[in-house]
Design an enzyme around this catalytic site. Structure first.
Site, short mmCIF file in Angstrom:
data_model
loop_
_atom_site.label_atom_id
_atom_site.label_comp_id
_atom_site.label_asym_id
_atom_site.label_seq_id
_atom_site.Cartn_x
_atom_site.Cartn_y
_atom_site.Cartn_z
N PRO A 121 66.22 -69.14 -7.15
CG PRO A 121 68.11 -68.64 -8.43
CD PRO A 121 67.02 -68.01 -7.63
CB THR A 122 66.75 -72.16 -2.95
OG1 THR A 122 67.26 -72.27 -1.61
CG2 THR A 122 65.72 -73.26 -3.19
CG ASP A 174 70.27 -64.43 -6.32
OD1 ASP A 174 69.53 -64.92 -7.19
OD2 ASP A 174 71.41 -63.99 -6.55
CG ASP A 213 72.44 -64.77 -0.91
OD1 ASP A 213 71.73 -64.48 -1.89
OD2 ASP A 213 73.68 -64.84 -0.98
CD GLU A 273 73.66 -60.19 -13.48
OE1 GLU A 273 74.63 -60.36 -14.25
OE2 GLU A 273 73.71 -60.46 -12.26
CG HIS A 286 74.72 -59.02 -3.88
ND1 HIS A 286 76.03 -59.41 -3.66
CD2 HIS A 286 74.18 -59.98 -4.66
CE1 HIS A 286 76.26 -60.55 -4.29
NE2 HIS A 286 75.16 -60.90 -4.92
CB THR A 287 72.86 -59.36 2.55
OG1 THR A 287 71.57 -59.79 2.11
CG2 THR A 287 72.75 -57.94 3.08
NE ARG A 288 78.23 -63.70 -1.73
CZ ARG A 288 79.39 -64.22 -2.12
NH1 ARG A 288 80.47 -63.49 -2.13
NH2 ARG A 288 79.45 -65.48 -2.49
N1 UDP Z 1 72.45 -71.16 -6.02
C1 UDP Z 1 72.04 -72.38 -6.54
N2 UDP Z 1 72.99 -73.38 -6.69
C2 UDP Z 1 74.29 -73.21 -6.32
C3 UDP Z 1 74.69 -71.96 -5.80
C4 UDP Z 1 73.75 -70.96 -5.68
O1 UDP Z 1 70.87 -72.57 -6.85
O2 UDP Z 1 75.09 -74.16 -6.48
C5 UDP Z 1 71.45 -70.09 -5.86
C6 UDP Z 1 71.48 -69.41 -4.50
O3 UDP Z 1 70.63 -70.08 -3.57
C7 UDP Z 1 71.02 -67.99 -4.82
C8 UDP Z 1 71.51 -67.79 -6.26
O4 UDP Z 1 71.72 -69.08 -6.80
O5 UDP Z 1 69.62 -67.87 -4.77
C9 UDP Z 1 72.81 -66.99 -6.32
O6 UDP Z 1 73.80 -67.67 -5.57
P1 UDP Z 1 74.72 -66.92 -4.50
O7 UDP Z 1 73.86 -66.11 -3.59
O8 UDP Z 1 75.64 -67.91 -3.88
O9 UDP Z 1 75.55 -65.95 -5.46
P2 UDP Z 1 76.31 -64.60 -5.13
O10 UDP Z 1 75.63 -63.90 -4.02
O11 UDP Z 1 77.68 -65.03 -4.75
O12 UDP Z 1 76.25 -63.85 -6.41
MN MN Z 2 73.96 -64.13 -3.02
#
Ligand code: UDP
Ligand code: MN
Length: 254
Positions: free
Chosen positions: A10-11, A117, A119, A204, A231-233
């Protein structure tokens, strides 16, 4: 032939999107027999992602579906309030089940599905580990859940519990990055999907509950002792100077 790894990502549009996608694409380019299913959280395919994918050199499928307004995080909401990317992952699953036919190799159900994901940070070794997933394979995830890592605990070759800092009683206390599912299992279980209304931490589980039991999980990465995904951010960049220049009418045009 090697089973295809279908990576569902998802992006969504934001300043760092192209940087994240670049990092991911350049990892995936090193992985043989990988198809990237990229699902934009958007009412249409954006020009940025369209052009990016076209020049990426990867085998890909470009999809989109917007997160309904009431399920979308609003500016200022804490990130844990609502699950992110649920609708997009489900759209990727729908494509695998309904539209994959007609693609080369689609007659075989040999394949693996992984939710990546945009990030996170992925080691190449992770893809070797997941390649022979029979049902659901699992491994540790670094830097997640307020821990250095979370991981399934393996005894006698079987997952017996989970090392996690929070609600270990969840059916599957795993991060999205910590498992892969065989394509066959995804196709046989047409109804398994992510519940966008699942309470925090249960996204999950909402998917995996319909697919496996704990004792069927296949531990990878040396019996779940190696961290191969993090799970980098990414920090949200500050645009203070950019805005100041724009107010003076000096904004750049790129
Ligand atoms: N994402 C999305 N829509 C949003 C927020 C996030 O499609 O409004 C996607 C994001 O690009 C990533 C995945 O959903 O691939 C998880 O989001 P995020 O990394 O922000 O979550 P976290 O790391 O906080 O769990
Ligand atoms: Mn993330």
């Amino acid at each position: 032939a090697l089973p295809t790894i279908y990576v569902i990502t998802p992006t969504y549009a934001r300043l760092v999107q192209k940087a994240e996608l670049t990092r991911l694409a350049q990892t995936f380019l090193h992985v043989p027999q990988l198809q990237w299913i990229i699902v934009e959280d958007s009412p249409h395919k954006t020009p940025l992602v369209t052009a990016f994918l076209a020049s990426s050199g990867l085998a890909y499928t470009h999809l989109h579906t917007p997160t309904p307004r009431d399920r979308k995080l609003q500016e200022g909401d804490p990130s844990w309030l609502k699950p992110r990317g649920a609708e997009q992952r489900n759209e990727g699953l729908r494509w695998l089940r309904e539209d994959r036919r007609g693609q080369t190799g689609a007659e075989t159900q040999l394949g693996v599905v992984y939710f990546a994901d945009d990030d996170n940070t992925y080691s190449l070794q992770l893809f070797d580990e997941m390649r022979d997933t029979q049902r659901v394979s699992v491994w540790p995830v670094g830097l997640v859940g307020g821990m250095r890592y979370e991981r399934p605990v393996v005894e006698g070759g079987k997952v017996v519990r989970f090392h996690t800092g929070w609600r270990p009683s969840r059916p599957f206390p795993l991060d999205m990055a910590g498992f892969a599912v065989s394509l066959k299992l995804v196709i046989v279980n047409q109804d398994a999907c992510f519940d966008g209304d699942a309470p925090m931490g249960f996204l999950e589980s909402s998917f995996l509950q319909g697919l496996v039991t704990m004792d069927e999980l296949e531990p990878k990465a040396d019996n779940c002792t190696k961290v191969l995904v993090w799970h980098t951010r990414t920090e949200k960049p500050k645009m203070k100077r950019e805005e100041a220049l724009q107010k003076q009418g000096l904004g750049s045009d790129t």
